[in-house]
Design an enzyme around this catalytic site. Structure first.
Site, mmCIF file in Angstrom:
data_model
loop_
_atom_site.group_PDB
_atom_site.id
_atom_site.type_symbol
_atom_site.label_atom_id
_atom_site.label_comp_id
_atom_site.label_asym_id
_atom_site.label_seq_id
_atom_site.Cartn_x
_atom_site.Cartn_y
_atom_site.Cartn_z
ATOM 1 N N ARG A 157 3.997 -7.632 -4.916
ATOM 2 C CA ARG A 157 5.191 -6.675 -4.139
ATOM 3 C C ARG A 157 6.214 -7.230 -3.178
ATOM 4 O O ARG A 157 6.978 -6.615 -2.553
ATOM 5 C CB ARG A 157 4.429 -5.607 -3.228
ATOM 6 C CG ARG A 157 4.162 -4.137 -3.951
ATOM 7 C CD ARG A 157 3.156 -3.379 -2.789
ATOM 8 N NE ARG A 157 3.253 -2.048 -3.117
ATOM 9 C CZ ARG A 157 2.362 -1.415 -3.532
ATOM 10 N NH1 ARG A 157 1.525 -1.928 -4.363
ATOM 11 N NH2 ARG A 157 2.455 -0.195 -3.636
ATOM 12 N N ARG B 110 -4.521 11.288 -2.794
ATOM 13 C CA ARG B 110 -4.305 10.200 -1.962
ATOM 14 C C ARG B 110 -3.797 10.508 -0.425
ATOM 15 O O ARG B 110 -2.899 11.321 -0.210
ATOM 16 C CB ARG B 110 -3.540 9.162 -2.507
ATOM 17 C CG ARG B 110 -3.958 8.353 -3.444
ATOM 18 C CD ARG B 110 -3.030 7.454 -4.146
ATOM 19 N NE ARG B 110 -2.288 6.811 -3.680
ATOM 20 C CZ ARG B 110 -1.454 5.721 -3.976
ATOM 21 N NH1 ARG B 110 -1.378 5.761 -5.389
ATOM 22 N NH2 ARG B 110 -0.450 5.146 -3.318
ATOM 23 N N ARG C 33 1.120 14.948 -6.935
ATOM 24 C CA ARG C 33 -0.129 14.384 -7.723
ATOM 25 C C ARG C 33 -1.369 14.230 -7.389
ATOM 26 O O ARG C 33 -1.566 14.196 -6.036
ATOM 27 C CB ARG C 33 0.240 13.067 -8.395
ATOM 28 C CG ARG C 33 0.232 12.038 -7.287
ATOM 29 C CD ARG C 33 0.726 10.768 -7.837
ATOM 30 N NE ARG C 33 0.709 9.770 -6.816
ATOM 31 C CZ ARG C 33 1.272 8.473 -7.017
ATOM 32 N NH1 ARG C 33 1.785 7.998 -7.854
ATOM 33 N NH2 ARG C 33 1.108 7.569 -5.783
ATOM 34 N N ARG D 255 7.203 4.384 1.847
ATOM 35 C CA ARG D 255 6.793 3.604 0.610
ATOM 36 C C ARG D 255 8.051 3.232 -0.184
ATOM 37 O O ARG D 255 8.101 2.182 -0.621
ATOM 38 C CB ARG D 255 5.752 4.344 -0.050
ATOM 39 C CG ARG D 255 4.337 4.180 0.655
ATOM 40 C CD ARG D 255 3.493 5.390 0.188
ATOM 41 N NE ARG D 255 3.032 5.130 -1.053
ATOM 42 C CZ ARG D 255 2.564 6.060 -2.087
ATOM 43 N NH1 ARG D 255 2.383 7.221 -1.109
ATOM 44 N NH2 ARG D 255 2.093 5.969 -2.849
ATOM 45 N N LYS E 248 3.303 3.704 -13.168
ATOM 46 C CA LYS E 248 2.568 2.683 -13.545
ATOM 47 C C LYS E 248 0.879 2.778 -13.715
ATOM 48 O O LYS E 248 0.473 2.336 -14.755
ATOM 49 C CB LYS E 248 2.719 1.666 -12.353
ATOM 50 C CG LYS E 248 4.150 1.212 -11.564
ATOM 51 C CD LYS E 248 4.133 0.180 -10.608
ATOM 52 C CE LYS E 248 3.343 0.595 -9.455
ATOM 53 N NZ LYS E 248 3.874 1.678 -8.776
HETATM 54 P P1 AMP Z 1 -0.314 1.565 -4.424
HETATM 55 O O1 AMP Z 1 -1.524 2.490 -4.897
HETATM 56 O O2 AMP Z 1 0.005 0.610 -5.222
HETATM 57 O O3 AMP Z 1 0.944 2.756 -4.237
HETATM 58 O O4 AMP Z 1 -0.783 1.094 -2.919
HETATM 59 C C1 AMP Z 1 -0.885 1.856 -2.054
HETATM 60 C C2 AMP Z 1 -0.768 1.089 -0.729
HETATM 61 O O5 AMP Z 1 -1.382 -0.115 -0.567
HETATM 62 C C3 AMP Z 1 0.726 0.633 -0.442
HETATM 63 O O6 AMP Z 1 1.629 1.495 0.218
HETATM 64 C C4 AMP Z 1 0.342 -0.612 0.569
HETATM 65 O O7 AMP Z 1 0.205 -0.256 1.831
HETATM 66 C C5 AMP Z 1 -0.683 -1.165 -0.041
HETATM 67 N N1 AMP Z 1 -0.831 -2.334 -1.143
HETATM 68 C C6 AMP Z 1 -0.953 -2.090 -2.584
HETATM 69 N N2 AMP Z 1 -0.774 -3.079 -2.953
HETATM 70 C C7 AMP Z 1 -0.191 -4.092 -2.302
HETATM 71 C C8 AMP Z 1 0.337 -5.240 -2.286
HETATM 72 N N3 AMP Z 1 0.400 -5.948 -3.326
HETATM 73 N N4 AMP Z 1 0.978 -5.996 -1.157
HETATM 74 C C9 AMP Z 1 0.964 -5.074 -0.087
HETATM 75 N N5 AMP Z 1 0.233 -4.038 0.091
HETATM 76 C C10 AMP Z 1 -0.392 -3.370 -1.006
#
Ligand code: AMP
Length: 214
Positions: free
Chosen positions: A88, A161, A127, A172, A13
């Protein structure tokens, strides 16, 4: 054009959103990036989110809905936005519909990147990004041309990260299947959903997305 990129962690994404930013002047709205910035800045939101993120679970709907609603009010979203990592949950998807209507905005497409679970752990664990310009790399699949030097900006500093480790990725992925995948039929019903094979080469995925956007 306003779109959602939907898919599990490691589906691509962020990579595709960056390409759309460069090619089409749209703006990537990554809730994960916003939360990581809040954690790094030590804000109240960051303090509340950090532990949840480290465990691979989802931050509360209320916090996320408020965050994205404020972000959509900023002027840089007017040329089109790419939601990356939001919504999400079903509650977030429903709240998004309400806020878009209130703000007089339309969603054009929801693009689902479909990838095998088995490939995701390997993709995510390897990554990293350039600490200066954010260009993405991978230990196996996308190394810089010169080892240790960013292809784009020449920086020699990179970062990974905190949640890109094998254990957290599993949580996740579970969160994705349990809480996020159920929103796919929601968008299928209103005819906005398009599915792209996220296992294809990065350039091919970009071509398919471009073909959808027209
Ligand atoms: P990402 O970078 O999208 O993989 O997000 C990293 C982490 O941020 C996720 O594993 C969640 O803990 C939190 N997070 C990001 N976006 C959301 C969302 N829309 N709703 C809930 N938690 C989120």
């Amino acid at each position: 054009m306003n779109i959602i990129l939907l898919g599990p962690p490691g589906a691509g994404k962020g990579t595709q959103a960056k390409r759309l930013e460069t090619g089409r002047g749209m703006i990537q709205l990554s809730t994960g990036d916003m939360l990581r910035a809040a954690v790094a800045a030590g804000t109240e939101l960051g303090k509340q989110a950090k532990e949840v993120m480290d465990s691979g679970n989802l931050v509360s709907d209320d916090l996320m809905i408020g965050l994205i609603s404020e972000r959509l009010d900023q002027d840089d979203t007017k040329g089109g936005f790419i939601l990356d990592g939001f919504p999400r949950t079903t509650a977030q998807a429903e709240a998004l519909d309400v806020m878009l209507e209130q703000k007089g905005l339309e969603l054009d497409y929801v693009i689902e990147l479909r990838v095998d679970d088995a490939a995701l752990v390997r993709r995510v664990v390897g990554r990293y990004t350039c600490a200066k310009c954010g260009q993405g790399y991978h230990d196996e699949f996308q190394k810089p041309k010169v080892e240790g030097v960013c292809d784009v900006c020449g920086s020699t500093e990179f970062k990974r990260r905190a949640d890109d480790n094998a254990e957290t990725v599993t949580s996740r992925l579970e969160a994705y299947h349990r809480q996020t995948a159920p929103i796919i039929p929601y968008y299928e019903n209103d005819g906005k959903l398009k599915t792209v094979d996220g296992m294809a080469e990065i350039d091919e995925v970009t071509r398919e997305i471009e073909a959808i956007l027209g």
